[in-house]
Write an enzyme that holds these catalytic residues in place. Structure first.
Site, PDB file in Angstrom:
ATOM      1  N   HIS A  54      44.498  39.064  46.053  1.00  0.00           N
ATOM      2  CA  HIS A  54      43.871  37.825  46.454  1.00  0.00           C
ATOM      3  C   HIS A  54      43.681  38.015  47.865  1.00  0.00           C
ATOM      4  O   HIS A  54      42.715  37.970  48.623  1.00  0.00           O
ATOM      5  CB  HIS A  54      44.366  36.871  46.041  1.00  0.00           C
ATOM      6  CG  HIS A  54      43.942  35.318  46.462  1.00  0.00           C
ATOM      7  ND1 HIS A  54      43.210  34.610  45.710  1.00  0.00           N
ATOM      8  CD2 HIS A  54      43.987  34.899  47.782  1.00  0.00           C
ATOM      9  CE1 HIS A  54      42.602  33.582  46.422  1.00  0.00           C
ATOM     10  NE2 HIS A  54      43.046  33.679  47.448  1.00  0.00           N
ATOM     11  N   GLU A  55      44.929  38.485  48.682  1.00  0.00           N
ATOM     12  CA  GLU A  55      44.845  38.449  50.236  1.00  0.00           C
ATOM     13  C   GLU A  55      44.019  39.585  50.667  1.00  0.00           C
ATOM     14  O   GLU A  55      43.192  39.554  51.656  1.00  0.00           O
ATOM     15  CB  GLU A  55      46.232  38.404  50.610  1.00  0.00           C
ATOM     16  CG  GLU A  55      47.318  37.332  50.050  1.00  0.00           C
ATOM     17  CD  GLU A  55      46.593  35.815  50.505  1.00  0.00           C
ATOM     18  OE1 GLU A  55      45.715  35.863  51.336  1.00  0.00           O
ATOM     19  OE2 GLU A  55      46.850  35.047  49.695  1.00  0.00           O
ATOM     20  N   HIS A  80      40.461  38.723  51.029  1.00  0.00           N
ATOM     21  CA  HIS A  80      40.138  37.668  52.339  1.00  0.00           C
ATOM     22  C   HIS A  80      39.543  38.949  53.356  1.00  0.00           C
ATOM     23  O   HIS A  80      38.772  38.348  54.106  1.00  0.00           O
ATOM     24  CB  HIS A  80      41.177  37.203  52.487  1.00  0.00           C
ATOM     25  CG  HIS A  80      41.380  35.788  51.711  1.00  0.00           C
ATOM     26  ND1 HIS A  80      40.153  35.053  51.578  1.00  0.00           N
ATOM     27  CD2 HIS A  80      42.344  34.953  51.115  1.00  0.00           C
ATOM     28  CE1 HIS A  80      40.514  33.895  51.035  1.00  0.00           C
ATOM     29  NE2 HIS A  80      41.773  34.036  50.662  1.00  0.00           N
ATOM     30  N   GLU A 114      37.965  31.305  49.426  1.00  0.00           N
ATOM     31  CA  GLU A 114      38.704  31.080  48.561  1.00  0.00           C
ATOM     32  C   GLU A 114      38.195  31.322  47.037  1.00  0.00           C
ATOM     33  O   GLU A 114      38.893  31.833  46.047  1.00  0.00           O
ATOM     34  CB  GLU A 114      39.633  29.833  48.418  1.00  0.00           C
ATOM     35  CG  GLU A 114      40.072  29.391  49.683  1.00  0.00           C
ATOM     36  CD  GLU A 114      41.226  30.543  49.833  1.00  0.00           C
ATOM     37  OE1 GLU A 114      41.706  31.454  48.990  1.00  0.00           O
ATOM     38  OE2 GLU A 114      41.819  30.423  51.189  1.00  0.00           O
TER      39      GLU A 114
END
Length: 823
Positions: free
Chosen positions: A481-482, A485, A504
């Site tokens: 997930h990170e 980003h 997000e």
């Protein structure tokens, strides 16, 4: 704009007048003082023209005077009281930043290790003397507005960049004909416009300019949200100084950084993702349109490691005995909100064993770098900077250099759960989206008071210690997930912060794709895993929508006003200061389901190659929802759009509260024909319900129930379904705990287990709830509410006891939400 907002409940104001002047580069020179819990020093800001300045005529510049009328009153520029410097303590290794930089007639404001004397009078703007300006023949002075909160500003001065030798070869400024003011402006204007291939020379020039003497103090004033600066007799942005130095220090109560202790009990400080971003760390321009580069020199005691969101892997430089200096920089312009720092006694964790061979095998989904990236030309659409997307070697680099830092007590957990995962997750992300936007990555395991599971900044990711528990599943998905980003949220940012789903929603959708790729799952297993996670998120979204106001369920709350700002560039972020917003996941979940809907509707073979192309075309830029949707539909033949249009997607998904009709229909079909993994969980739930109905005293010899082995996601779903049962006996709960080894599972599983323990008042596991509230603060907020609504005195006492232990270091929004639950 109303700037007297309730700081705990209202929208977040972005006050900087970016339409008139834009910060192009920051240079921070700071000392970290753990004894007083302050960061102090100075910041030099280099300005270019604002968003609309180039197109303005003389008549429209009258608006600058109108916008300045709110600031009739300024403080008189008073000289700071500065102690004399002991020349015997000067270290040549510090460079001439330690020399006189406070302006004409002032002596150095630093002592020998760079700190302001703590005994000097704090010239805070809130306690200063005021006067009205009368020196501009009736014209209003232009007002520079910076976003600022909880800072003690000691002095602001213009920097005499014309005094720096050797800049002639980089600038075109006509030294003989220009006035000193004009010359200084021209030098900075030329400096910020240097081409990308001269970035080293540009950074060197910035550094030397930042060390130039001051040439006059500027008048300053402030309110709760901004610092306002003016120069007497300067009525337009064109005439305002292009380089200014601000002497300041943070306050211990400032919300941009958290002063706390790490898991070893050692002091540390870090940016923890505050709703006010970095405005309590340094005066800045917060609106995302203010994209800038920066350099930072940070000094701290030698026992500390300074990590920052810079593109270089900084090495410490010794100063006087016991102190080190760390220098970072970035050459990619980004919003000030992406700046991150962490100072602590971190230890670098290096892998003791190589990752499994099957996790290092190169493969591609859906296109290899050579197939995909060469389909697009090498031109970029962003402002000029040294861009990795133009580098063939960067395009083929599937695993960028990385480091992991944590308190030494977590070394074993990092070895088991994290270190071996990083290469496969980075490689998976590269196989899906192509070129990594950033050249390196640091990962830091942050203290227990961190209010989320992870936070990404350029070149650095903060992870909660909660990700290190149980199997590698939670750690892997959160890491993916990170990493996502890096593309969505950082390399591509939202032009309007209310469109949080652009960051997000994309990261949530991509984490499943990256994680399946990192695990080397066959396509059918990847699909099953993704369907199970969609089921979990569907349950979570329903809970979110039941327990949140309609106004906070909308992905594009500003509707047709999205992206609009005032004439000065100021705006507000709707619900930006609502303490409950940080714990809501509507933007994550609805955004995820929209992207899942588009992917399923168009097909992966269309969607993911498009997404790669979108990244290639829009990296380094700010976007709105329609930029993504318009390009998506333009790249699909009309006969394959299946009735989709930008208008109906915006109407049905982005500007409505509740659940979109298309999502309701999809989940209804899923309920009628659940996935294999969900059906397996359903069978296990039925077994547990039968076990729970048995008489408490069973006859000996009764055949034990055989339970299937479940994945962490399946256990979470099982516990969620069991939470719907009115009663579960202590015997059933004991058996449940033993069967799945629940205390050793990851934080997602243990969170659901704690909910069951609280609901059914299973006293034997109360210690596990207490442990969760103390060690998993990133996820424990919701449990405080469950403890209080239980109306059980023992459980309520547990909640109060845990809160007393952690509230001192808990971030303000979390503490406020818990306080409202408890009192």
């Amino acid at each position: 704009m109303d700037i007297k907002l309730d700081p705990s409940r209202d929208d977040l104001p972005l006050m900087a007048n970016t339409s008139h002047m834009l910060v192009k580069h920051y240079i921070l020179d700071l000392d970290v003082d753990f004894g007083n819990q302050v960061i102090e020093g100075n910041i030099v800001l280099f300005f270019g023209d604002g968003n609309r300045f180039k197109n303005q005529s003389r008549s429209t510049q009258e608006t600058f005077q109108m916008e300045s009328e709110e600031a009739d009153i300024f403080r008189t520029a008073e000289p700071c009281h500065v102690p004399e410097m002991d020349s015997s303590t000067f270290s040549p290794k510090m460079g001439h930043r330690e020399c006189a930089v406070c302006g004409k007639g002032d002596q150095d404001a630093f002592d020998n290790d760079g700190n302001h004397d703590n005994q000097e009078r704090d010239s805070e703007i809130s306690s200063s003397k005021y006067c009205c300006d009368t020196g501009n023949h009736g014209k209003r002075d232009f007002l520079l507005v910076l976003d600022c909160c909880d800072l003690s500003v000691l002095k602001v001065e213009e920097v005499d960049v014309a005094a720096v030798p050797g800049l002639e070869k980089f600038t075109k400024a006509p030294k003989l004909l220009a006035t000193p003011e004009k010359l200084r402006c021209e030098i900075v204007r030329d400096l910020v416009a240097l081409p990308a291939d001269a970035w080293r020379e540009q950074l060197d020039c910035y550094t030397r300019c930042s060390q130039a003497p001051g040439c006059g103090e500027l008048l300053i004033d402030s309110d709760n949200w901004s610092l306002r600066i003016r120069k007497t007799g300067t009525s337009t942005p064109a005439d305002f100084p292009r380089a200014i130095r601000i002497w300041y220090k943070t306050k211990p109560e400032g919300q941009s950084v958290a002063w706390t202790t790490d898991q070893n009990g050692r002091p540390c400080v870090y940016t923890m993702g505050s709703p006010i971003n970095n405005r309590a760390l340094f005066p800045c321009q917060e609106p995302p349109v203010a994209m800038s580069t920066w350099q930072a020199t940070v000094r701290a005691a030698a026992s500390f490691v300074v990590l920052m969101s810079g593109e270089n892997s900084a090495k410490p430089t010794p100063l006087r005995e016991g102190y080190m200096s760390w220098h970072y920089y970035v050459t990619m312009p980004m919003p000030a909100s992406t700046f991150a720092i962490a100072v602590g006694c971190w230890t670098e964790m290096k892998p003791k064993a190589s990752p499994p061979d099957d996790l290092m095998t190169e493969h591609s989904l859906p296109l290899s770098p050579s197939e995909a990236d060469l389909r697009y030309d090498n031109t970029c659409n962003h402002m000029e900077y040294p861009c990795r997307f133009q580098s063939a070697s960067a395009a083929s680099q599937d695993i960028i250099p990385y480091r992991v830092f944590a308190p030494v007590c977590l070394e074993g957990a990092c070895q088991e759960a994290l270190l071996w995962l990083i290469p496969s997750c980075l490689s998976a992300a590269h196989s899906v989206l192509g070129t990594h936007p950033f050249s390196r990555l640091d990962i830091l395991i942050v203290p227990t008071n961190f209010p989320s599971l992870g936070m990404a900044s350029p070149h650095i990711i903060f992870l909660s210690q909660s990700t290190l528990t149980g199997t590698s599943h939670l750690c892997g998905t959160r890491l993916c997930h990170e990493i996502a980003h890096s593309w969505f949220g950082l390399a591509i940012g939202a032009r309007d912060w209310t469109e949080e789903w652009l960051s997000e929603g994309f990261a949530t959708h991509l984490e499943d794709i990256f994680w399946a790729e990192a695990q080397q799952l066959p396509p059918h297993e990847a699909l099953e895993q993704q369907e199970l996670r969609a089921c979990l998120r569907w349950h979570r979204l329903q809970d979110e929508l039941r327990n949140s106001p309609e106004g906070m369920q909308v992905l594009r709350p500003n509707k047709e006003e999205t992206g609009h700002v005032s004439a000065s560039g100021a705006s507000v972020v709707k619900h930006g200061l609502n303490p409950e917003k940080g714990f809501m996941q509507v933007h994550y979940l609805k955004g995820y389901f929209l992207l899942r809907f588009l992917t399923r509707t168009l097909g992966e073979k269309i969607y993911f190659p498009f997404l790669r192309k979108f990244v290639h075309l829009f990296h380094g830029q700010l976007i709105l929802s329609q930029d993504f949707l318009q390009m998506l539909l333009e790249n699909i033949p009309e006969n394959k759009r299946l009735g989709l249009s930008v208008e109906n997607i915006v109407r049905d998904w982005l500007e409505c509260s509740g659940i979109p009709k298309a999502l309701q229909e999809e989940r209804k079909a899923e309920d009628c024909s659940p996935s294999r993994l969900a059906r397996q969980v359903g069978s296990e739930v039925a077994k547990w319900i039968r076990v729970n109905r048995r008489p408490r005293k069973r006859k000996r010899g009764k055949r034990e129930v055989a339970f299937e082995k479940l994945s962490p996601d399946q256990i979470v779903l099982l516990l969620e379904w069991l939470l719907e049962q009115k009663t579960l006996s202590p015997q059933t709960l004991h058996c449940l705990q033993q069967t799945y080894h629940l205390p050793e599972q990851d934080a997602e599983v243990r969170h659901r287990w704690c909910e069951l323990v609280i609901k059914h008042k299973y006293t034997k596991a109360y210690n596990q709830v207490e442990r969760f509230l103390l060690e998993d603060q990133a996820m424990g907020i919701y449990l405080y509410g469950e403890l209080m609504v239980s109306e059980d005195a023992r459980l309520q006492q547990l909640a109060h006891r845990c809160f007393e232990l952690v509230k001192e270091h808990m971030d303000r929004a979390s503490a406020q939400v818990v306080t409202e639950m408890l009192f």
